[in-house]
Design a protein around this motif. Structure first.
Motif, PDB file in Angstrom:
ATOM      1  N   TYR A  28       0.796  -1.241   0.000  1.00  0.00           N
ATOM      2  CA  TYR A  28       0.000   0.000   0.000  1.00  0.00           C
ATOM      3  C   TYR A  28       0.826   1.289   0.000  1.00  0.00           C
ATOM      4  CZ  TYR A  28      -3.228  -3.657   1.373  1.00  0.00           C
ATOM      5  OH  TYR A  28      -3.942  -4.825   1.411  1.00  0.00           O
ATOM      6  N   TYR A  81      -0.996  -2.785  -4.519  1.00  0.00           N
ATOM      7  CA  TYR A  81      -2.418  -2.474  -4.751  1.00  0.00           C
ATOM      8  C   TYR A  81      -2.642  -1.059  -5.258  1.00  0.00           C
ATOM      9  CZ  TYR A  81      -4.220  -6.742  -2.642  1.00  0.00           C
ATOM     10  OH  TYR A  81      -4.538  -8.053  -2.395  1.00  0.00           O
ATOM     11  N   MET A 103      -6.219  -8.425  -9.253  1.00  0.00           N
ATOM     12  CA  MET A 103      -7.059  -9.620  -9.233  1.00  0.00           C
ATOM     13  C   MET A 103      -7.751  -9.834 -10.574  1.00  0.00           C
ATOM     14  SD  MET A 103      -8.507  -6.877  -7.599  1.00  0.00           S
ATOM     15  CE  MET A 103      -8.299  -7.115  -5.873  1.00  0.00           C
ATOM     16  N   THR A 158     -10.739 -13.954  -6.993  1.00  0.00           N
ATOM     17  CA  THR A 158     -11.591 -14.035  -5.805  1.00  0.00           C
ATOM     18  C   THR A 158     -13.001 -14.481  -6.225  1.00  0.00           C
ATOM     19  OG1 THR A 158     -12.235 -11.741  -6.076  1.00  0.00           O
ATOM     20  CG2 THR A 158     -10.315 -12.152  -4.679  1.00  0.00           C
ATOM     21  N   PRO A 160     -16.066 -13.135  -6.037  1.00  0.00           N
ATOM     22  CA  PRO A 160     -16.913 -12.256  -6.864  1.00  0.00           C
ATOM     23  C   PRO A 160     -16.398 -12.100  -8.287  1.00  0.00           C
ATOM     24  CG  PRO A 160     -16.028 -11.065  -4.943  1.00  0.00           C
ATOM     25  CD  PRO A 160     -15.514 -12.456  -4.859  1.00  0.00           C
ATOM     26  N   GLY A 192     -12.553  -2.964   1.343  1.00  0.00           N
ATOM     27  CA  GLY A 192     -11.688  -3.644   0.373  1.00  0.00           C
ATOM     28  C   GLY A 192     -12.454  -4.211  -0.804  1.00  0.00           C
ATOM     29  N   PRO A 193     -13.189  -3.371  -1.558  1.00  0.00           N
ATOM     30  CA  PRO A 193     -14.080  -3.907  -2.594  1.00  0.00           C
ATOM     31  C   PRO A 193     -13.395  -4.348  -3.893  1.00  0.00           C
ATOM     32  CG  PRO A 193     -14.697  -1.646  -1.973  1.00  0.00           C
ATOM     33  CD  PRO A 193     -13.348  -1.899  -1.415  1.00  0.00           C
ATOM     34  N   GLY A 194     -12.084  -4.297  -3.981  1.00  0.00           N
ATOM     35  CA  GLY A 194     -11.389  -4.818  -5.171  1.00  0.00           C
ATOM     36  C   GLY A 194     -11.813  -4.092  -6.430  1.00  0.00           C
ATOM     37  N   VAL A 223     -15.193   1.327   0.964  1.00  0.00           N
ATOM     38  CA  VAL A 223     -13.995   1.822   1.659  1.00  0.00           C
ATOM     39  C   VAL A 223     -12.796   1.157   0.998  1.00  0.00           C
ATOM     40  CG1 VAL A 223     -12.821   2.058   3.877  1.00  0.00           C
ATOM     41  CG2 VAL A 223     -15.323   2.018   3.798  1.00  0.00           C
ATOM     42  N   GLU A 224     -12.077   1.909   0.196  1.00  0.00           N
ATOM     43  CA  GLU A 224     -10.997   1.341  -0.623  1.00  0.00           C
ATOM     44  C   GLU A 224      -9.762   2.220  -0.543  1.00  0.00           C
ATOM     45  OE1 GLU A 224     -10.436  -1.522  -2.717  1.00  0.00           O
ATOM     46  OE2 GLU A 224      -8.536  -0.497  -2.405  1.00  0.00           O
ATOM     47  N   ILE A 225      -8.625   1.607  -0.253  1.00  0.00           N
ATOM     48  CA  ILE A 225      -7.382   2.356  -0.087  1.00  0.00           C
ATOM     49  C   ILE A 225      -6.729   2.704  -1.431  1.00  0.00           C
ATOM     50  CG2 ILE A 225      -5.827   0.346   0.075  1.00  0.00           C
ATOM     51  CD1 ILE A 225      -4.428   1.704   2.410  1.00  0.00           C
ATOM     52  N   LEU A 238      -7.962   0.926  -7.818  1.00  0.00           N
ATOM     53  CA  LEU A 238      -9.136   0.060  -7.663  1.00  0.00           C
ATOM     54  C   LEU A 238     -10.413   0.880  -7.530  1.00  0.00           C
ATOM     55  CD1 LEU A 238      -7.621  -2.824  -5.527  1.00  0.00           C
ATOM     56  CD2 LEU A 238      -8.381  -2.907  -7.895  1.00  0.00           C
ATOM     57  N   ASN A 261     -14.929  -9.256   1.727  1.00  0.00           N
ATOM     58  CA  ASN A 261     -14.459 -10.523   1.156  1.00  0.00           C
ATOM     59  C   ASN A 261     -12.959 -10.399   0.910  1.00  0.00           C
ATOM     60  OD1 ASN A 261     -14.959 -13.202  -0.139  1.00  0.00           O
ATOM     61  ND2 ASN A 261     -14.126 -12.137  -1.917  1.00  0.00           N
ATOM     62  N   GLU A 262     -12.179 -11.254   1.522  1.00  0.00           N
ATOM     63  CA  GLU A 262     -10.718 -11.244   1.365  1.00  0.00           C
ATOM     64  C   GLU A 262     -10.121  -9.851   1.648  1.00  0.00           C
ATOM     65  OE1 GLU A 262      -8.450 -13.529  -1.285  1.00  0.00           O
ATOM     66  OE2 GLU A 262     -10.193 -14.390  -2.252  1.00  0.00           O
ATOM     67  N   PHE A 263     -10.629  -9.192   2.670  1.00  0.00           N
ATOM     68  CA  PHE A 263     -10.066  -7.902   3.075  1.00  0.00           C
ATOM     69  C   PHE A 263      -9.095  -8.090   4.242  1.00  0.00           C
ATOM     70  CE2 PHE A 263     -10.715  -4.473   6.294  1.00  0.00           C
ATOM     71  CZ  PHE A 263      -9.920  -3.504   5.687  1.00  0.00           C
TER      72      PHE A 263
HETATM   73  C1  SAM Z   1      -7.475  -9.298  -1.713  1.00  0.00           C
HETATM   74  S1  SAM Z   1      -8.250  -7.850  -2.250  1.00  0.00           S
HETATM   75  C2  SAM Z   1      -9.952  -8.364  -2.223  1.00  0.00           C
HETATM   76  C3  SAM Z   1     -10.800  -7.604  -3.192  1.00  0.00           C
HETATM   77  C4  SAM Z   1     -12.290  -7.906  -3.265  1.00  0.00           C
HETATM   78  N1  SAM Z   1     -12.927  -7.853  -1.969  1.00  0.00           N
HETATM   79  C5  SAM Z   1     -12.565  -9.217  -3.943  1.00  0.00           C
HETATM   80  O1  SAM Z   1     -13.032 -10.130  -3.275  1.00  0.00           O
HETATM   81  O2  SAM Z   1     -12.315  -9.310  -5.147  1.00  0.00           O
HETATM   82  C6  SAM Z   1      -8.084  -6.759  -0.863  1.00  0.00           C
HETATM   83  C7  SAM Z   1      -8.787  -5.449  -1.024  1.00  0.00           C
HETATM   84  O3  SAM Z   1      -8.673  -4.690   0.184  1.00  0.00           O
HETATM   85  C8  SAM Z   1      -8.217  -3.376  -0.125  1.00  0.00           C
HETATM   86  N2  SAM Z   1      -7.582  -2.825   1.086  1.00  0.00           N
HETATM   87  C9  SAM Z   1      -6.531  -3.292   1.756  1.00  0.00           C
HETATM   88  N3  SAM Z   1      -6.250  -2.547   2.852  1.00  0.00           N
HETATM   89  C10 SAM Z   1      -7.189  -1.592   2.899  1.00  0.00           C
HETATM   90  C11 SAM Z   1      -7.486  -0.539   3.818  1.00  0.00           C
HETATM   91  N4  SAM Z   1      -6.745  -0.330   4.891  1.00  0.00           N
HETATM   92  N5  SAM Z   1      -8.561   0.226   3.575  1.00  0.00           N
HETATM   93  C12 SAM Z   1      -9.356  -0.006   2.498  1.00  0.00           C
HETATM   94  N6  SAM Z   1      -9.112  -0.973   1.581  1.00  0.00           N
HETATM   95  C13 SAM Z   1      -8.058  -1.768   1.777  1.00  0.00           C
HETATM   96  C14 SAM Z   1      -7.327  -3.626  -1.328  1.00  0.00           C
HETATM   97  O4  SAM Z   1      -6.971  -2.465  -2.028  1.00  0.00           O
HETATM   98  C15 SAM Z   1      -8.228  -4.564  -2.119  1.00  0.00           C
HETATM   99  O5  SAM Z   1      -9.302  -3.889  -2.721  1.00  0.00           O
END
Ligand code: SAM
Length: 389
Positions: free
Chosen positions: A30, A37, A44, A52, A54, A87-89, A115-117, A121, A167-169
């Motif tokens: 990050y 990311y 992904m 993943t 979805p 972490g909506p990817g 909520v996405e960093i 993405l 999911n996978e966050f």
């Molecule tokens: C492994 S990916 C999973 C993406 C999605 N949920 C999916 O299932 O396809 C992790 C996600 O979490 C986000 N992420 C990680 N740390 C974060 C944070 N502190 N705040 C917001 N998003 C974050 C990443 O940028 C990415 O979108």
């Protein structure tokens, strides 16, 4: 030639000395401009490094939409129902959920927060969600029912009624890496490497965060786990901090977490003597996070027992932990499998995708669904096997 990310991490090590692996992982994934990311192409998808649920099947999100509707009913059908996805990817879970919910009674009651960093993405999410029959809020404080938008976790309004979804966050949050040596835990640090050994190398030293000792005593050894001499293990303090942040946001509602992990006794058993930290590049796993930093994902399995313990400390209910397979199976309907009187090529494709996310021996068994609630009595949920439909 070192990459801009290697240089940024190298500069930090030059200034501070060896850095905890946790900080290295945070920079690797990050760093504001060069992280895995945050820079370049989305990681992904079929053409990325990992895939993943979805991304494989929209049915995954559709089923989660059914679970969210049941949760809204348990909350006595409030006029405003906030769903916060962390972490909506690329936004494909949000898209499938919102397509399902906007066709039902929640259409003009829901507010969906992403909520996405990663700015990269966020741009993909914007594309995935364009065309939905909802408005886009400019600011989370001004969100009205029937809208969605982006927000930093800290900018979300508190006191919400609804669901926190991911999911996978949590597996993507930076972890502390530790080794049990001479009867006590030591922390793994990343130091500058040598011309022969590559840009970075491992060091070990005392624990960098005073919370770690207490965490290990309460959540690992205090749960009856005996670590072996030389055993590597990870601690995800960020997941517990996240739960505390969620506690401030949500007054009444549910927390639905999909991820891979184990109960404490399995996660830290000698079977996982090397820990669970793993990297993914082009759908291949490897165990060397110091090589080719920024070009691959890094992740570690969750400790579901500690997520449940922290929930209890916060006064939440732990409603259940179930395999993804059973969660999906409890919600699937005949029309999900067959859209007409005879099977078409399209039906067959959907079945193949569903098999990937559902079947044991793969994602169906590795991934678990943890459902917790706050401000509510224990409630039966169909995804967890309750027969209240
Ligand atoms: C492994 S990916 C999973 C993406 C999605 N949920 C999916 O299932 O396809 C992790 C996600 O979490 C986000 N992420 C990680 N740390 C974060 C944070 N502190 N705040 C917001 N998003 C974050 C990443 O940028 C990415 O979108």
């Amino acid at each position: 030639m070192s990459s801009p990310l290697q240089q940024a991490i190298g500069d930090r090590i030059r200034a501070e000395g060896p850095i905890p692996f946790r900080d290295y992982m945070e920079l690797a994934l990050y760093h504001p401009r060069h992280g895995y990311y945050t820079a370049g192409d989305p990681p992904m998808g079929r053409r990325g490094d990992f895939i993943t649920a979805p991304e494989i099947s929209p049915l995954f999100g559709r089923v989660i939409g059914r679970q969210l509707t049941e949760m809204w009913e348990h909350l006595k059908r409030p006029d405003r129902f906030d769903i916060i996805e962390f972490g909506p990817g690329r936004g494909l879970l949000a898209k499938a959920v919102l397509e399902a919910l906007t066709a039902g009674p929640l259409a003009d009651r829901l507010v969906y927060h992403l909520v996405e960093i990663s700015p990269t993405l966020r741009a993909h999410q914007r594309e995935s969600l364009a065309g939905l029959p909802l408005t886009v809020y400019p600011d989370p404080a001004e969100a009205i029912p029937g809208s969605y938008g982006w927000s930093a976790a800290k900018a979300l309004p508190c006191g919400l009624t609804g669901v926190v979804l991911s999911n996978e966050f949590l597996d993507a949050l930076p972890v502390h890496r530790l080794i049990h040596k001479d009867g006590r835990p030591w922390e793994l640090y990343v130091a500058k490497g040598t011309a022969h050994a590559g840009p970075f190398c491992w060091h070990y030293g005392p624990l960098s965060d005073p919370c770690l000792e207490d965490w290990i005593a309460r959540h690992i050894t205090g749960k009856g786990v005996t670590l072996e001499e030389g055993q590597l293990f990870e601690v995800n303090l960020a997941a517990a901090d996240w739960m505390k942040a969620v506690d401030r946001l949500l007054t009444r509602g549910f927390v639905l977490t999909v991820d891979y992990g184990h109960p404490v006794e399995k996660l830290y058993s000698p079977e996982r003597y090397e820990g669970t930290l793993v990297c993914y590049r082009r759908h291949r796993a490897d165990a060397d996070p110091l090589e080719d930093v920024g070009e691959k994902d890094m992740t570690a399995h969750l400790d579901f027992t500690s997520l449940q313990s922290v929930a209890s400390e916060l006064g939440w209910q732990n409603l259940g932990l179930i395999s993804q397979m059973w969660f999906l199976a409890h919600w699937l309907r005949p029309e999900d499998l067959l859209t007409g009187p005879a099977m078409t090529v399209e039906d067959f494709r959907r079945h193949q995708a569903l098999k990937k996310v559902l079947l044991p021996g793969g994602m169906g068994e590795i991934f678990k669904v943890l459902i917790q609630s706050k401000g509510l009595p224990p409630l039966p949920l169909t995804g967890l096997g309750a027969t209240n439909r």
